[in-house]
Each structure stands twice: as structure tokens, then as C-alpha cells.
Design an enzyme around this catalytic site. Structure first.
Site, PDB file in Angstrom:
ATOM      1  N   TYR A  42      -9.977  -0.199   0.481  1.00 53.91           N
ATOM      2  CA  TYR A  42      -9.315  -0.295   1.785  1.00 53.91           C
ATOM      3  C   TYR A  42      -9.857  -1.477   2.582  1.00 53.91           C
ATOM      4  CZ  TYR A  42      -7.474   1.160   6.333  1.00 53.91           C
ATOM      5  OH  TYR A  42      -6.817   1.209   7.538  1.00 53.91           O
ATOM      6  N   THR A  92      -4.388   9.128  12.748  1.00 54.63           N
ATOM      7  CA  THR A  92      -3.349   9.014  11.734  1.00 54.63           C
ATOM      8  C   THR A  92      -3.783   9.842  10.527  1.00 54.63           C
ATOM      9  OG1 THR A  92      -4.384   7.133  10.624  1.00 54.63           O
ATOM     10  CG2 THR A  92      -2.919   6.625  12.480  1.00 54.63           C
TER      11      THR A  92
END
Length: 196
Positions: free
Chosen positions: A151, A186
Site C-alpha cells: 500500500y 473508510t
């Protein structure tokens, strides 16, 4: 808050626009008058409109899906804005990182943005205007957490990609910017451990 600019008559593409930050961006663009086309892995196979946003299933790792998304937007009146927000995270220690997890993250977060820019910018260059916004992450600057290698690498690369494309796109009237949000509630954030 007051919306500073009317986007009436413009068509905006938002990848990953059915949840999290992408959904918020899509709603904001719609509120400013843009015709919004969302491509999302969880979208419907056949384009469907909900609350003024046209959504369709799109796997940004697949070039044919991205081409179809851009063509769908163009059929709505052009391609004026592209927001690359599709993103995933898969955490593993580097000593156990599988090629499958590495590739899934890099292909979604970086390759997906490259494919969308490739096809959307062709139309923007032809019309000599457009705006591209890449959604990176503060993780690309300050890694935030352990075992987040893929990521972090993908978001740092997205920032570098944005800087490099300024020189290609600006002479054609196309703006490209990158936003690096911090912590936002999120699915990626809620997937973190309580200890984190």
C-alpha cells in the site's frame, strides 16, 4: 458549505466511487452540477443511475474495463474530470508477502490509475482541457503502520506518477494533481486492528 465552482455541463469519472472517499467525491461533484460516472468493482454489470450518479462495474486492473468506463463517460457528454480513487490494502510482513497480495495492491492502486489516465487523457488532450486528481494517502509520505509495504509503495508511486505527468499534460491544458488524505473512516481504516 458554499460550493465554489459550477461544474454544470462537465462529465466526471470517479474510480472506486461507491464507498469511502470515492463516494464522498462523487456526491460532491454531483452537488456542483457535474454528470458523474462511477466505475467500481462492486458496481452493476449494466450501467445504472442512482441519485444522479451513473455507476458501472469496473475492475481498474483490466484495460478493457477502463476503456469501457471512459467510453461510457464520453457518451454522457465528454471526459472533463478524472478522479482516481480505487484502492485496496493487504497487510503482510515483508518476509511473508505473497506475490498475489503485492500484485493486487499495486495493480489496483497504481496500474489502475495509469490505465485511467492513459485513456481519459487522450480525450482531454484532444479538447485541450481537463482535470485529473489522484487520491494517494499520507501513507505514501509517512507509512503509518507496519506490514503495509504494498500500500505504501503504491501510494508513494502514485505521487511520483502525478509529478512526472505534469510535464506531459500541462502543455495540452490538462491539470493533474494528487491529494494525500490522512486518516478517514473508510473500509481500509476500519479494517485496522484496535491496537493500531
Amino acid at each position: 458549505p458554499e460550493l465554489p465552482r459550477d461544474l454544470g455541463g462537465q462529465v466526471a469519472i470517479v474510480t472506486g466511487g461507491l464507498s469511502g472517499i470515492g463516494a464522498g467525491i462523487a456526491a460532491h461533484l454531483r452537488a456542483r452540477g457535474a454528470r458523474v460516472v462511477v466505475g467500481d468493482l462492486t458496481g452493476p454489470v449494466d450501467p445504472a443511475e442512482t441519485d444522479g450518479v451513473l455507476a458501472v462495474r469496473c475492475d481498474v486492473r483490466t484495460e478493457d474495463d477502463v476503456v469501457s468506463l471512459v467510453e461510457l463517460a464520453a457518451a454522457q457528454g465528454g471526459v472533463h474530470v478524472l478522479v482516481n480513487c480505487a484502492g485496496i490494502s493487504r497487510k503482510q510482513p515483508i518476509t511473508e508477502l505473497t506475490l498475489e497480495n503485492w500484485s493486487a495492491v499495486i495493480d489496483t492502486n497504481l496500474r489502475g490509475a495509469v490505465l485511467a489516465i492513459k485513456h481519459a487523457s487522450r480525450r482531454m488532450i484532444a479538447q485541450r482541457s481537463g482535470s485529473i486528481v489522484n487520491i494517494a494517502s499520507i501513507a505514501g509520505i509517512a507509512t503509518l503502520d507496519a506490514q503495509n509495504t504494498a500500500y505504501v509503495a503504491s501510494k508513494g508511486a502514485l505521487m511520483a506518477l502525478t509529478r512526472s505527468l505534469v510535464y506531459e499534460l500541462a502543455p495540452h491544458g490538462v491539470r493533474i494533481n494528487c491529494v494525500a488524505p490522512g486518516l478517514v473512516e473508510t473500509p481500509i481504516l476500519t479494517g485496522m486492528t484496535q491496537q493500531w
